[in-house]
Design a protein around this motif. Structure first.
Motif, PDB file in Angstrom:
ATOM      1  N   LYS A   1       0.920  -1.534   0.080  1.00 51.14           N
ATOM      2  CA  LYS A   1      -0.266   0.188   0.118  1.00 51.14           C
ATOM      3  C   LYS A   1       0.979   1.603  -0.305  1.00 51.14           C
ATOM      4  CE  LYS A   1      -4.433   2.112   2.173  1.00 51.14           C
ATOM      5  NZ  LYS A   1      -3.152   3.828   1.915  1.00 51.14           N
ATOM      6  N   GLU A   2       2.328   1.222   0.898  1.00 56.56           N
ATOM      7  CA  GLU A   2       2.805   2.355   0.750  1.00 56.56           C
ATOM      8  C   GLU A   2       3.060   2.543  -0.225  1.00 56.56           C
ATOM      9  OE1 GLU A   2       4.106   2.301   5.465  1.00 56.56           O
ATOM     10  OE2 GLU A   2       4.706   0.298   3.994  1.00 56.56           O
ATOM     11  N   LEU A   3       3.485   1.711  -0.947  1.00 54.47           N
ATOM     12  CA  LEU A   3       4.618   2.169  -3.040  1.00 54.47           C
ATOM     13  C   LEU A   3       3.253   1.748  -3.519  1.00 54.47           C
ATOM     14  CD1 LEU A   3       6.637   1.298  -5.097  1.00 54.47           C
ATOM     15  CD2 LEU A   3       6.033  -1.362  -4.518  1.00 54.47           C
ATOM     16  N   TYR A   4       2.008   1.776  -3.129  1.00 54.03           N
ATOM     17  CA  TYR A   4       1.074   1.693  -4.646  1.00 54.03           C
ATOM     18  C   TYR A   4       0.879   3.909  -4.343  1.00 54.03           C
ATOM     19  CZ  TYR A   4      -3.586   3.024  -6.156  1.00 54.03           C
ATOM     20  OH  TYR A   4      -4.551   3.335  -7.425  1.00 54.03           O
ATOM     21  N   ASP A   5       0.518   4.386  -2.759  1.00 53.88           N
ATOM     22  CA  ASP A   5      -0.077   5.926  -2.719  1.00 53.88           C
ATOM     23  C   ASP A   5       1.335   6.100  -2.741  1.00 53.88           C
ATOM     24  OD1 ASP A   5      -2.275   4.637  -1.244  1.00 53.88           O
ATOM     25  OD2 ASP A   5      -1.110   4.532   0.563  1.00 53.88           O
ATOM     26  N   GLU A   6       2.660   5.586  -2.664  1.00 53.45           N
ATOM     27  CA  GLU A   6       3.895   6.940  -2.721  1.00 53.45           C
ATOM     28  C   GLU A   6       3.837   6.968  -4.209  1.00 53.45           C
ATOM     29  OE1 GLU A   6       7.975   7.893  -1.063  1.00 53.45           O
ATOM     30  OE2 GLU A   6       8.103   6.025  -2.034  1.00 53.45           O
ATOM     31  N   LEU A   7       3.915   5.744  -4.931  1.00 49.88           N
ATOM     32  CA  LEU A   7       3.862   5.889  -7.333  1.00 49.88           C
ATOM     33  C   LEU A   7       2.567   7.016  -7.228  1.00 49.88           C
ATOM     34  CD1 LEU A   7       4.880   2.135  -7.827  1.00 49.88           C
ATOM     35  CD2 LEU A   7       6.646   4.753  -7.472  1.00 49.88           C
TER      36      LEU A   7
END
Length: 359
Positions: free
Chosen positions: A99-105
């Motif tokens: 989720k953190e990766l998705y949100d950052e991207l």
């Protein structure tokens, strides 16, 4: 792997002389080595002192109207983001959740960033639409959360590659590319799987980079040891893909006693750029102070206290660049020109002066 240290540094933008600290990763033993500056070969387009001197006398042409309209600044800072394990539920401090990766991207896409590979970045010929900003996504250690193929030959769900492609589908203009720095584990695949997987990555525009066989701290190693770690990994990559890598990332950000040991070994590897661990955005590759042998990266992390991420990890740095757009790289939309405000003219590297445009 455990998190490490903070080292004193200086914010790359710069003219205000603001203090900064580096937020990165370490083995828990040795700080990032500060190697003596290696001899620098002419950058692409250069041919030594004579041509550099001649190019310095070339007058800089005026910028195109479209570049001026978007306030292009191709001498601005570029975030090179550094990721490690991607998991549904992080277990260690370097981990990031899916989720953190998705949100950052997704945030990068909404803020006008366009990914380029590390090789494209150091080559200085990346194509980013006018008004958008390049970002380099780098993933260290080739862990299973980065990539894998399912039975149908598609990226496995919840891997970094699958998430990158999802964000690209949801945000037209967000180019689905990244650079993966490999160790011997190769995403947990055997050689047959790895050959197919690495082939898929390369065919879809992702870059493969070298990160040594066993991820040692190169700072305390002999020349023979350094060359074996890098060369053996390069040999394996060439065996599996038929191609050499273009860029290298120092494990733990630790530079060996002589950086040139890592940069080139005739017949085995020759890199065009080498990346450190992470604490601040990189200079533009067109900046005269850009050092392709020690390129800065930024650790992906929220504004947490650890390693002074409240100021120097990805969330904080991206917020800083958003609030200070004059310090951020903004593309002119033409990969053959380098546009920037006239006040920055003294910063353009001599070998790129013929491509320069000002306003």
């Amino acid at each position: 792997m455990v998190l490490g240290l903070t080292l004193p540094g200086e914010r790359r933008g710069r003219d205000e002389g603001k203090a900064a600290e580096r937020a990165g990763a370490t083995s828990g033993a040795t700080p990032t080595a500060q190697a003596a500056k290696a001899g620098r070969p002419p950058a692409p387009g250069g041919s030594g002192a004579a041509s550099a001197s001649a190019s310095a006398s070339v007058p800089i042409a005026a910028a195109a109207a479209g570049a001026v309209a978007v306030k292009a600044n191709e001498l601005g800072q570029v975030p090179v983001l550094m990721y490690h394990r991607i998991l549904k539920k992080p277990e260690m401090s370097l981990d990031r959740s899916t989720k953190e990766l998705y949100d950052e991207l997704t945030g990068l896409a909404k803020d006008g960033y366009s990914p380029v590979t590390a090789a494209e970045f150091v080559g200085g010929r990346f194509n980013v639409p006018a008004g958008r900003h390049p970002v380099v996504l780098t993933f260290d250690d080739s862990t299973p959360g980065h990539f894998g193929l399912d039975a149908q030959g598609n990226p496995k769900p919840d891997t970094a590659v699958a998430i990158i492609e999802q964000v690209a589908r949801e945000n037209p203009g967000f180019r689905p590319v990244a650079t993966f720095y490999l160790n011997k584990e190769l995403f947990g695949m055997d050689d047959a799987q790895a050959a197919a997987g690495l082939g898929w990555l390369r065919q879809h525009g992702f870059e493969i980079g070298n990160h040594t066989v066993t991820h040692p701290n190169l700072a305390g190693m002999s020349e023979k040891g350094v060359r074996k770690e890098i060369g053996d990994m390069e040999d394996r990559i060439v065996k599996l893909t038929g191609a050499h890598t273009t860029t290298f990332a120092f494990p733990f950000g630790s530079v060996p006693k002589k950086a040139k040991w890592a940069g080139k070994q005739d017949g085995r590897y020759t890199f065009q750029g080498m990346f450190l661990a992470g604490w601040r955005p990189s200079l533009s590759p067109f900046d005269g102070d850009f050092d392709r042998w020690k390129i800065d990266r930024v650790r992906s992390e929220g504004k947490i206290k650890e390693n002074d991420c409240t100021k120097y990890c990805s969330t904080a740095w991206l917020e800083y660049l958003d609030k200070n757009p004059d310090e951020r790289y903004t593309s002119d939309g033409d990969p053959n020109t380098v546009t920037f405000p006239k006040t920055a003219e003294d910063r353009i590297a001599k070998e790129y002066r013929a491509r320069a445009r000002t306003y």
